[in-house]
Every structure is written in C-alpha cells, then in structure tokens.
Design a protein around this motif. Structure first.
Motif, PDB file in Angstrom:
ATOM      1  N   LEU A  80       0.842  -1.195   0.000  1.00 50.45           N
ATOM      2  CA  LEU A  80       0.000   0.000   0.000  1.00 50.45           C
ATOM      3  C   LEU A  80       0.880   1.249   0.000  1.00 50.45           C
ATOM      4  O   LEU A  80       2.028   1.225   0.462  1.00 50.45           O
ATOM      5  CB  LEU A  80      -0.916   0.005   1.225  1.00 50.45           C
ATOM      6  N   GLN A  81       0.290   2.345  -0.498  1.00 53.04           N
ATOM      7  CA  GLN A  81       1.022   3.610  -0.524  1.00 53.04           C
ATOM      8  C   GLN A  81       1.122   4.194   0.882  1.00 53.04           C
ATOM      9  O   GLN A  81       0.116   4.393   1.555  1.00 53.04           O
ATOM     10  CB  GLN A  81       0.316   4.612  -1.440  1.00 53.04           C
ATOM     11  N   LYS A  82       2.355   4.462   1.286  1.00 55.92           N
ATOM     12  CA  LYS A  82       2.570   5.121   2.574  1.00 55.92           C
ATOM     13  C   LYS A  82       2.421   6.622   2.422  1.00 55.92           C
ATOM     14  O   LYS A  82       1.896   7.303   3.299  1.00 55.92           O
ATOM     15  CB  LYS A  82       3.957   4.777   3.108  1.00 55.92           C
ATOM     16  N   SER A  83       2.866   7.141   1.301  1.00 56.37           N
ATOM     17  CA  SER A  83       2.696   8.565   1.004  1.00 56.37           C
ATOM     18  C   SER A  83       2.850   8.804  -0.491  1.00 56.37           C
ATOM     19  O   SER A  83       3.389   7.973  -1.221  1.00 56.37           O
ATOM     20  CB  SER A  83       3.702   9.422   1.784  1.00 56.37           C
ATOM     21  N   ASN A  84       2.389   9.964  -0.920  1.00 52.36           N
ATOM     22  CA  ASN A  84       2.465  10.363  -2.325  1.00 52.36           C
ATOM     23  C   ASN A  84       2.564  11.882  -2.338  1.00 52.36           C
ATOM     24  O   ASN A  84       1.628  12.580  -1.960  1.00 52.36           O
ATOM     25  CB  ASN A  84       1.220   9.885  -3.072  1.00 52.36           C
ATOM     26  N   CYS A  85       3.715  12.390  -2.727  1.00 48.12           N
ATOM     27  CA  CYS A  85       3.912  13.842  -2.676  1.00 48.12           C
ATOM     28  C   CYS A  85       4.261  14.392  -4.054  1.00 48.12           C
ATOM     29  O   CYS A  85       4.999  13.783  -4.823  1.00 48.12           O
ATOM     30  CB  CYS A  85       4.992  14.206  -1.667  1.00 48.12           C
ATOM     31  N   GLN A  86       3.714  15.554  -4.352  1.00 50.63           N
ATOM     32  CA  GLN A  86       3.981  16.249  -5.606  1.00 50.63           C
ATOM     33  C   GLN A  86       5.371  16.878  -5.553  1.00 50.63           C
ATOM     34  O   GLN A  86       5.758  17.468  -4.542  1.00 50.63           O
ATOM     35  CB  GLN A  86       2.933  17.342  -5.826  1.00 50.63           C
ATOM     36  N   LEU A  87       6.118  16.740  -6.626  1.00 49.96           N
ATOM     37  CA  LEU A  87       7.461  17.299  -6.691  1.00 49.96           C
ATOM     38  C   LEU A  87       7.420  18.729  -7.224  1.00 49.96           C
ATOM     39  O   LEU A  87       6.575  19.072  -8.048  1.00 49.96           O
ATOM     40  CB  LEU A  87       8.351  16.430  -7.572  1.00 49.96           C
ATOM     41  N   ALA A  88       8.357  19.542  -6.752  1.00 46.83           N
ATOM     42  CA  ALA A  88       8.355  20.966  -7.094  1.00 46.83           C
ATOM     43  C   ALA A  88       8.778  21.212  -8.536  1.00 46.83           C
ATOM     44  O   ALA A  88       8.375  22.190  -9.156  1.00 46.83           O
ATOM     45  CB  ALA A  88       9.274  21.722  -6.147  1.00 46.83           C
ATOM     46  N   GLN A  89       9.607  20.307  -9.083  1.00 51.11           N
ATOM     47  CA  GLN A  89      10.116  20.500 -10.440  1.00 51.11           C
ATOM     48  C   GLN A  89       9.638  19.382 -11.351  1.00 51.11           C
ATOM     49  O   GLN A  89       9.258  18.301 -10.894  1.00 51.11           O
ATOM     50  CB  GLN A  89      11.645  20.517 -10.424  1.00 51.11           C
ATOM     51  N   LYS A  90       9.679  19.635 -12.646  1.00 52.62           N
ATOM     52  CA  LYS A  90       9.278  18.650 -13.637  1.00 52.62           C
ATOM     53  C   LYS A  90      10.238  17.464 -13.606  1.00 52.62           C
ATOM     54  O   LYS A  90      11.451  17.615 -13.587  1.00 52.62           O
ATOM     55  CB  LYS A  90       9.272  19.277 -15.033  1.00 52.62           C
ATOM     56  N   VAL A  91       9.666  16.262 -13.611  1.00 48.87           N
ATOM     57  CA  VAL A  91      10.463  15.043 -13.542  1.00 48.87           C
ATOM     58  C   VAL A  91      10.920  14.627 -14.941  1.00 48.87           C
ATOM     59  O   VAL A  91      10.123  14.586 -15.877  1.00 48.87           O
ATOM     60  CB  VAL A  91       9.643  13.896 -12.903  1.00 48.87           C
ATOM     61  N   SER A  92      12.200  14.309 -15.060  1.00 50.79           N
ATOM     62  CA  SER A  92      12.723  13.773 -16.306  1.00 50.79           C
ATOM     63  C   SER A  92      12.219  12.339 -16.485  1.00 50.79           C
ATOM     64  O   SER A  92      12.048  11.611 -15.512  1.00 50.79           O
ATOM     65  CB  SER A  92      14.255  13.778 -16.268  1.00 50.79           C
ATOM     66  N   PRO A  93      11.985  11.901 -17.731  1.00 50.64           N
ATOM     67  CA  PRO A  93      11.567  10.513 -17.954  1.00 50.64           C
ATOM     68  C   PRO A  93      12.553   9.490 -17.423  1.00 50.64           C
ATOM     69  O   PRO A  93      12.195   8.346 -17.171  1.00 50.64           O
ATOM     70  CB  PRO A  93      11.455  10.419 -19.485  1.00 50.64           C
ATOM     71  N   ALA A  94      13.810   9.914 -17.234  1.00 54.48           N
ATOM     72  CA  ALA A  94      14.832   9.000 -16.721  1.00 54.48           C
ATOM     73  C   ALA A  94      15.277   9.380 -15.315  1.00 54.48           C
ATOM     74  O   ALA A  94      16.354   8.984 -14.866  1.00 54.48           O
ATOM     75  CB  ALA A  94      16.032   8.981 -17.658  1.00 54.48           C
ATOM     76  N   CYS A  95      14.457  10.125 -14.592  1.00 51.11           N
ATOM     77  CA  CYS A  95      14.783  10.492 -13.214  1.00 51.11           C
ATOM     78  C   CYS A  95      14.725   9.248 -12.334  1.00 51.11           C
ATOM     79  O   CYS A  95      13.823   8.418 -12.473  1.00 51.11           O
ATOM     80  CB  CYS A  95      13.810  11.550 -12.700  1.00 51.11           C
ATOM     81  N   PHE A  96      15.677   9.112 -11.431  1.00 52.08           N
ATOM     82  CA  PHE A  96      15.661   7.958 -10.538  1.00 52.08           C
ATOM     83  C   PHE A  96      16.081   8.373  -9.125  1.00 52.08           C
ATOM     84  O   PHE A  96      16.909   9.263  -8.940  1.00 52.08           O
ATOM     85  CB  PHE A  96      16.578   6.844 -11.059  1.00 52.08           C
ATOM     86  N   PRO A  97      15.497   7.714  -8.113  1.00 48.03           N
ATOM     87  CA  PRO A  97      15.838   8.043  -6.725  1.00 48.03           C
ATOM     88  C   PRO A  97      17.045   7.239  -6.243  1.00 48.03           C
ATOM     89  O   PRO A  97      17.248   6.093  -6.644  1.00 48.03           O
ATOM     90  CB  PRO A  97      14.571   7.629  -5.965  1.00 48.03           C
TER      91      PRO A  97
END
Length: 211
Positions: free
Chosen positions: A176-193
């Motif tokens: 289950l989702q613990k959290s879901n937060c909107q990011l301040a900047q546009k995400v690149s299609p290849a962005c990774f954490p």
C-alpha cells in the motif's frame, strides 16, 4: 640483422591481427538513422528493443535490462560471470525503473503506463512474476512510474512518476502507498531516486528527508 628481422615479423603480425580485428568489428557495426555507425568493442549481447536501463545486483552476480521500445517489451536477466542471457521475460508495458532486492531474490520493474510495479522472483535463474504493486488505474490515468529505489531495511519502495510528477513511497509489507507527494520541479523521464543515509536524492529534481 636478426633483430631487424624479428622486429619486422612482430610488426607484420600486429598488422595482420589488427586487420582481422577491424574486419570483426565492422561485422558488429550498427548504422544509425543519421547515417553514422556505432562499432562496439569487446563482447556484446543481443538485447531487446530500446534498452533504457541496466542494473547490477548487490554481489554482482546478475545484471538486468529493461527494454522499453515500441515493439515487444521485456526484462532480461544476465549472468555477469559467463556474460550469458539467462532469461527474457515479456512485460506488457515498461519504462526505465529497475532494481534488485538486497538478497538478490527479487527484481522490481516499473510497468510504465499500466501504472504498477511488477515484482519478479529469481527462481533457478529465471524471472517469475510474483506480485504487482498498483499505483492507480491504468492509462489514461496519468501516473507512469519511471525510476525506482528499494530500501530493504525499511521495507519501502520509492517510485518517481513522470506523468503526474510525484514521488510515491510504498510499504512492501502491505503493498500500500505510505505517502504520495507532488514534486516541485518537472520530472525527467529518466529520473531515478537514490537512497543515502536519511535522505533520498532525485537526480535533476530535489532532495527529501526520509520518514
């Protein structure tokens, strides 16, 4: 005199070997749409359509590749030592995200516009689908998971999505989702954490503290 002959023979041998190598390399060359050619050096493996990401397991036993092109999409498991493809698993939709668990028993892959993460068990060197972690309904709901990272100690999965520009944190004990937060900047299609200590770094976006 003998030294001159010896050096000449060495030079000729080098030229012959070089010519053979060039001929072998030309056989492997790939012509690009712009007319240029790419010639790989060393061993190569036949991958799928548009391989976007390659990850290596913690002990460097396995590599995995996600192929995300417009034809058949797949995830491939590769033995690093033998440099052989162990298994190719078809996947309905996929995009970039890929990570091994710390014990190398599981591989997680982003499911693209199907808006889920697929969990594969590695059994006898094959990928066996074990579970799917849904982030929402399938397309046209705009989510589309991209880069992912696994925190085995906390049993958490971090997912960056490129369509709704968000970071999802999934509890792997419940899926289950613990959290879901909107990011301040546009995400690149290849962005990774990337997880470091008590922070998660999103390359090209921002840094956040872990809960």
């Amino acid at each position: 005199m003998r030294r001159t002959i010896f050096l000449t023979l060495c030079l000729l041998s080098t030229l012959v070997l070089s010519a053979q190598s060039v001929q072998e390399l030309k056989k492997k060359s790939v012509k690009l749409p712009n007319g240029w050619q790419l010639t790989p050096i060393g061993k190569s493996l036949p991958l799928g359509d548009l391989p976007l990401n390659l990850v290596i397991s913690p002990t460097k036993k396995y590599m995995a590749v996600t192929n995300n092109g417009q034809s058949v999409q797949s995830v491939q498991l590769i033995d690093v030592k033998s440099q052989k493809i162990l298994h190719s698993q078809l996947i309905p939709k996929s995009w970039f995200g890929l990570c091994f668990s710390a014990d190398e028993k599981f591989l997680y892959a982003s499911g693209g516009n199907d808006n889920w993460i697929l969990k594969y068990a590695i059994v006898s060197n094959k990928l066996v689908l074990k579970d799917s972690i849904k982030l929402g309904k399938k397309w046209p709901e705009k989510i589309s998971p991209a880069g992912i990272a696994l925190d085995d100690k906390r049993n958490l999965l971090y997912v960056v999505t490129k369509e709704n520009n968000s970071l999802y944190i999934i509890d792997l004990l419940t899926n289950l989702q613990k959290s879901n937060c909107q990011l301040a900047q546009k995400v690149s299609p290849a962005c990774f954490p990337v997880i470091k200590r008590n922070s998660i770094f999103l390359f090209g976006v921002e840094t956040r503290s872990l809960c």
